[in-house]
Design a protein around this motif. Structure first.
Motif, mmCIF file in Angstrom:
data_model
loop_
_atom_site.group_PDB
_atom_site.id
_atom_site.type_symbol
_atom_site.label_atom_id
_atom_site.label_comp_id
_atom_site.label_asym_id
_atom_site.label_seq_id
_atom_site.Cartn_x
_atom_site.Cartn_y
_atom_site.Cartn_z
ATOM 1 N N ALA A 96 0.812 -1.219 0.000
ATOM 2 C CA ALA A 96 0.000 0.000 0.000
ATOM 3 C C ALA A 96 0.841 1.262 0.000
ATOM 4 C CB ALA A 96 -0.941 -0.005 1.204
ATOM 5 N N ARG A 99 1.616 2.713 -3.357
ATOM 6 C CA ARG A 99 0.549 2.832 -4.350
ATOM 7 C C ARG A 99 -0.416 3.974 -4.058
ATOM 8 N NH1 ARG A 99 -1.235 -3.429 -5.139
ATOM 9 N NH2 ARG A 99 -2.225 -3.011 -3.134
ATOM 10 N N ASP A 263 -4.955 7.505 -7.885
ATOM 11 C CA ASP A 263 -4.198 6.418 -7.250
ATOM 12 C C ASP A 263 -4.599 6.277 -5.785
ATOM 13 O OD1 ASP A 263 -2.874 6.032 -9.640
ATOM 14 O OD2 ASP A 263 -1.176 7.297 -9.087
ATOM 15 N N GLU A 267 -6.176 2.934 -4.215
ATOM 16 C CA GLU A 267 -5.540 2.218 -3.101
ATOM 17 C C GLU A 267 -6.470 2.155 -1.895
ATOM 18 O OE1 GLU A 267 -3.088 -0.108 -1.108
ATOM 19 O OE2 GLU A 267 -2.973 0.440 -3.233
ATOM 20 N N ARG A 270 -8.599 -0.789 -2.436
ATOM 21 C CA ARG A 270 -7.902 -2.058 -2.189
ATOM 22 C C ARG A 270 -7.722 -2.306 -0.698
ATOM 23 N NH1 ARG A 270 -5.150 -0.513 -7.161
ATOM 24 N NH2 ARG A 270 -3.692 0.786 -5.978
#
Length: 981
Positions: A96, A99, A263, A267, A270
């Motif tokens: 992480a 990203r 981005d 992230e 995610r």
């Protein structure tokens, strides 16, 4: 290769026409590519400003990304080694952190056990009766961010079975600790003996260090030990129950761009998926997400708005490209006809011109986006039509999206330039010569009545919009939802073009009428000019259409821009009432307002409302009025006014029973009461002209004529059946009631929103049944209200002198010893409104469209007339040989320019004013009717049109000067020799 060399040679031969075509292509690509560049630039500015405002307003660091999770194994035993906190540690630190799209300034892991009771081992010197509730906590790399106030750093392994720990200063008091004392966990569920000894007291080495997400006060009940030791003993060893874990990123939000924001959001998604898969209970705090959440929608709306705003100038650029391509084709029609007669197919000829266009298109494709960057900077500096200010430059970058727009523009532009070639390939050399010998037929748009069709479409669109808007307003819908409808900008463009073509349909008849009226008196030069213009109307229609559309678009843009800006500014001035409106703290004997836990009475009354005297009457608060004189003596202030506003005053009227008894008063509804000093209020307050039946000062004079006089809103007059001369009584809870006389009825008054309804209230004659309340306003004399009802804090309204700074006023008020409790500044609100991205887009694009139109028209003007002069060289030579002097020839040229270009300007002015009066009012749909308050007013500012006329005049003078110089260089013998050849 030979074909390419031939094409390049032909382009060099027609270099001026080819350069003009390239100029149009570059401008088209630049304008198209500027849309995504500007969108990204303005959203980037917004993003940076809103993140900075987030930090200043809330005190939260916008780069914070904090996660917490409850231990999934806390109830069910040990977690598998690839799950739980360690899996999250690995995921966040290894995947992480790289990203987010932002530099990671800090990454912190923290663990905490459940809370346990601790008892001291030294029972002689420590109070064993005090139960100390605390937990063990661990923070990664904490030793790099602390300063020791006392003691030493702990060992990273237990010493003789005792954990050494750090504590914060507040823990010494909270837990009644002394460094060096040993404490043991006392809990039946803990099987092994756990002992801890605090050995050091710490504080942050730098209080601005982003490492500290929490204040050290939050650790006042914690023993801080090494994280590796914590995991070894508790997370893996299960000696104590690990209750939760925390992960904290400090990201450099100042480096956030729209690309990195995507981005960041990706992230975040995610991480959310990972946390949902690992934990039943988890939470997150990322302040930037609230700001980023609305940007996708804003980006989409802004792109549509820019595309819509650029539609008129895009149409003009397409028209320009077609005109230049047509001029090139006209000069080469004989060559094309010869090629067709010698067996060349239409496809082969078009292919050759396609290669020629691709050469220019490639140049425009790579140059246009960078010109678009310069265009973006112009957009960012515009604050109104042809108005520019010193503002921070937009961060404009050329990206992939800009080249995608450029490619689309190139494809469409090349299609426009190939259209005249495709039409020219239909004729052989014989057909071409026959066409030259014939009288020009009617133009395509006039032959098929395209002008009337465009006008009909635009008027139908106008009617549809007005019908739609009236329906929306009738149901109270928010018209701001339609603010970026592309048709809102396309319809006026259709009308401008259609009306321009329609006027050109009539113009040749106007020329013939002038010729017939004075044919006996016209001098030969003017006679020749009228004949020339009347018989060659088809040749000058392109340039006239150009100038008509340019002038009309400029006037429409100026009016629309001025209207939008003025309505926004008027809304702000009306809502605030003056340049500055503030309230200051008054001293009073009011009891403190209690909060929760018994603060309110049974019905939720505040402390002030529940306070009462011995006989049960409401207690009246006594206020001490601060001196108002210093406000009138400040050097920055021109006028100051006291404005008392009571939002929840009550209107009373006699309660009439069956016996007609009118002695008892009954509350009939809530009203907003405003008390003013009429003279100072009139000198300070702002109200747009035309909102009232009579002038603003006339109503103020009515109030000044009688202390008990009041003005009431029309909504109150309708709801309660009141008329001028009626008696009303006004008061409120905890104050007296006074009698007033209605002297006038108003529809608008500074700060009052006539559309803001309230809760249902009983109406005058409905027997107490509830109906939807209409907002009601009463304006009275401040001195009478203070003497007869109550003296309570009022607002201070200030009108500043020209050029005065708001900051100086704030400082002066503070220096006088006043505490400002609320503040509204109209100037700051206007600045904030001008910097709104949609407002910036409208201001910038309309100004830019007009400037591009002027440049394109100037280039087209010169190109057309220079080529026209060279085509008429023989004609001018014959006129010179016949005795026409050079000055007479230039005079003929000036007369021709006045009949063509001058007439186009006048027709453009007529077109633009009519378009503005019909279509500018559609911009009302850009405003939320719930906050607009004031009627939408179409505005024309003479200075805007003066600036437009100055630019056009300069263009005309330069053009005529260049043409006159060109005519003066014509050599008679060469012209005659050309005629012999």
């Amino acid at each position: 290769m030979a074909l390419l060399i031939m094409i390049l040679r032909k382009m060099i031969k027609n270099k001026w026409l080819e350069l003009s075509l390239l100029f149009g292509l570059v401008l088209t690509v630049a304008l198209a590519s500027s849309m995504p560049i500007y969108t990204n630039a303005i959203l980037q500015r917004m993003l940076s400003q809103e993140l900075q405002n987030l930090q200043s307003d809330t005190g939260q660091y916008p780069g914070t990304y904090w996660l917490s999770a409850d231990n999934p194994a806390a109830e069910g035993g040990k977690a598998p080694p690839d799950e739980g906190f360690f899996a999250t540690d690995d995921y966040l630190s290894q995947k992480a952190s790289g990203r987010f799209g932002l530099p990671v300034q800090q990454f912190v892991r923290e663990r905490a056990t459940a809370v346990y009771s601790f008892l001291p081992s030294d029972t002689e010197r420590m109070d064993v009766n005090k139960i100390r509730w605390a937990n063990f906590a661990a923070i990664s790399d904490v030793e790099k961010h602390i300063a020791l106030k006392d003691g030493r750093l702990p060992k990273k392994e237990p010493v003789d079975g005792v954990y050494e720990a750090l504590v914060v200063p507040d823990a010494l008091t909270e837990l009644n600790l002394v460094l060096g004392n040993v404490f043991a966990v006392k809990d039946d569920k803990v099987k092994s003996e756990i002992r801890v000894k605090p050995v050091g007291v710490i504080e942050p080495s730098d209080y601005t260090d982003l490492f500290w997400y929490n204040s050290t006060v939050s650790y006042k009940s914690s023993f801080l030990i090494d994280l590796d030791l914590f995991d070894k003993s508790f997370t893996k060893g299960n000696e104590l129950t690990v209750e939760s874990s925390y992960w904290y990123f400090a990201l450099d939000y100042t480096r956030m761009t729209l690309s990195s924001a995507k981005d960041f959001l990706a992230e975040n998604g995610r991480i959310a998926a990972h946390m949902n898969g690992q934990y039943d209970t988890h939470s997150k705090n990322a302040p930037a997400l609230r700001t980023l959440g609305v940007y996708k929608e804003k980006e989409a709306k802004l792109k549509i708005l820019l595309l819509s705003l650029n539609v008129p100038v895009m149409l003009m650029l397409g028209f320009y490209l077609y005109m230049v391509a047509n001029l090139i084709t006209e000069r080469q029609k004989t060559e094309i006809a010869v090629l067709r007669s010698r067996g060349a197919s239409r496809l082969q000829i078009v292919l050759g011109y396609t290669i020629e266009g691709l050469v220019l298109g490639v140049i425009a494709f790579f140059a246009g986006p960078y010109v678009g960057v310069m265009i973006t900077k112009v957009l960012g500096a515009s604050s109104g039509f042809l108005e520019f200010v010193q503002r921070a430059k937009l961060h404009a970058e050329v990206g992939r999206e800009a080249f995608e727009y450029a490619l689309i523009a190139i494809v469409l532009s090349l299609a426009m330039t190939l259209l005249p070639v495709l039409l020219a390939t239909r004729f052989s050399i014989v057909a071409h010569k026959q066409q030259l010998a014939r009288i020009r037929k009617q133009s395509f748009w006039h032959k098929y009545y395209i002008d009337f069709l465009l006008i009909a479409i635009s008027l139908y669109g106008l009617q549809s919009y007005e019908t739609r808007m009236s329906k929306l307003l009738s149901i109270g819908a928010n018209t701001a939802d339609m603010s970026v409808d592309p048709l809102l900008f396309l319809i006026p463009a259709f009308f401008v073009l259609g009306l321009g073509l329609c006027l050109l349909r009539l113009y040749p008849w106007f020329i013939r009428l002038i010729y017939l009226i004075g044919r006996r008196w016209w001098p030969p030069s003017l006679y020749y000019t009228l004949i020339q213009v009347g018989r060659t109307s088809a040749s000058y229609k392109f340039i006239m259409v150009f100038m008509i559309i340019t002038i009309a678009t400029g006037i429409f843009s100026a009016s629309a821009n001025r209207t939008i800006n003025k309505n926004v500014a008027d809304k702000i001035d009306y809502r605030i009432g003056a340049d500055i409106a503030m309230t200051i703290r008054w001293e009073s004997d009011a009891p403190p307002i209690l909060l929760s836990g018994g603060a309110a009475g049974a019905d939720g009354d505040t402390a002030e409302e529940t306070a009462s005297s011995n006989n049960g009457a409401p207690r009246k608060t006594q206020y001490t009025e601060p001196s108002f004189l210093p406000f009138t003596q400040m050097p920055e202030v021109e006028h100051a006014a006291k404005v008392f506003v009571k939002k929840d005053a009550s209107y009373y009227a006699p309660a009439r029973g069956n016996d007609g008894d009118a002695s008892k008063l009954q509350e009939r509804g809530k009203v907003e009461l405003m008390g003013i000093d009429t003279y100072e209020f009139g000198m300070t307050a702002w109200l747009r002209d035309g909102l009232l039946d009579y002038s603003f000062n006339s109503y103020l004079n009515l109030l000044a004529s009688e202390p008990t006089a009041v003005l009431i809103s029309r909504s109150m007059a309708i709801q309660h059946g009141l008329n001028t001369g009626d008696l009303i009584q006004i008061g409120w809870y905890g104050a007296d009631t006074a009698e007033f006389i209605v002297y006038g009825i108003v529809d608008y008054w500074p700060t009052w929103n006539p559309g803001a309804g309230g809760a249902p209230q009983p109406s005058a004659d409905d027997g107490g049944s509830a109906k939807p309340a209409m907002p009601s306003l009463v304006i009275g004399n401040l001195s009478y209200i203070q003497n007869s009802v109550s003296l309570e804090p009022y607002e201070v309204w200030l009108k500043l002198k020209e050029g005065s700074s708001s900051e100086d006023v704030y400082q002066a008020v503070t220096d006088k010893g006043y505490d400002i409790t609320s503040l509204a500044d109209a100037n700051q609100e206007r600045i904030r409104a001008v910097n709104d991205p949609f407002q910036l887009a409208i201001n910038g694009v309309m100004t830019l469209d007009f400037l591009i139109s002027i440049v394109i028209t100037f280039v087209g003007f010169l190109l057309y007339w220079v080529l026209s002069l060279f085509a008429r060289t023989l004609q001018f030579g014959i006129l010179r040989a016949m005795g026409i002097s050079i000055f007479q020839l230039i005079g003929m040229l000036i007369a021709e320019q006045l009949l063509i270009s001058g007439a186009a300007i006048l027709l453009g002015v007529l077109n633009g004013n009519l378009t503005s009066r019909l279509f500018v009012r559609l911009f009302e749909m850009s405003f939320d009717k719930r906050t607009q308050i004031l009627p939408f007013e179409v505005t024309f500012n003479p200075s805007d049109q003066v600036g437009l006329y100055v630019i056009v005049t300069i263009m005309m003078v330069l053009g005529i000067g260049i043409l006159g110089f060109t005519v003066s260089r014509i050599r008679i013998h060469q012209a005659l020799k050309l005629g012999e050849d």
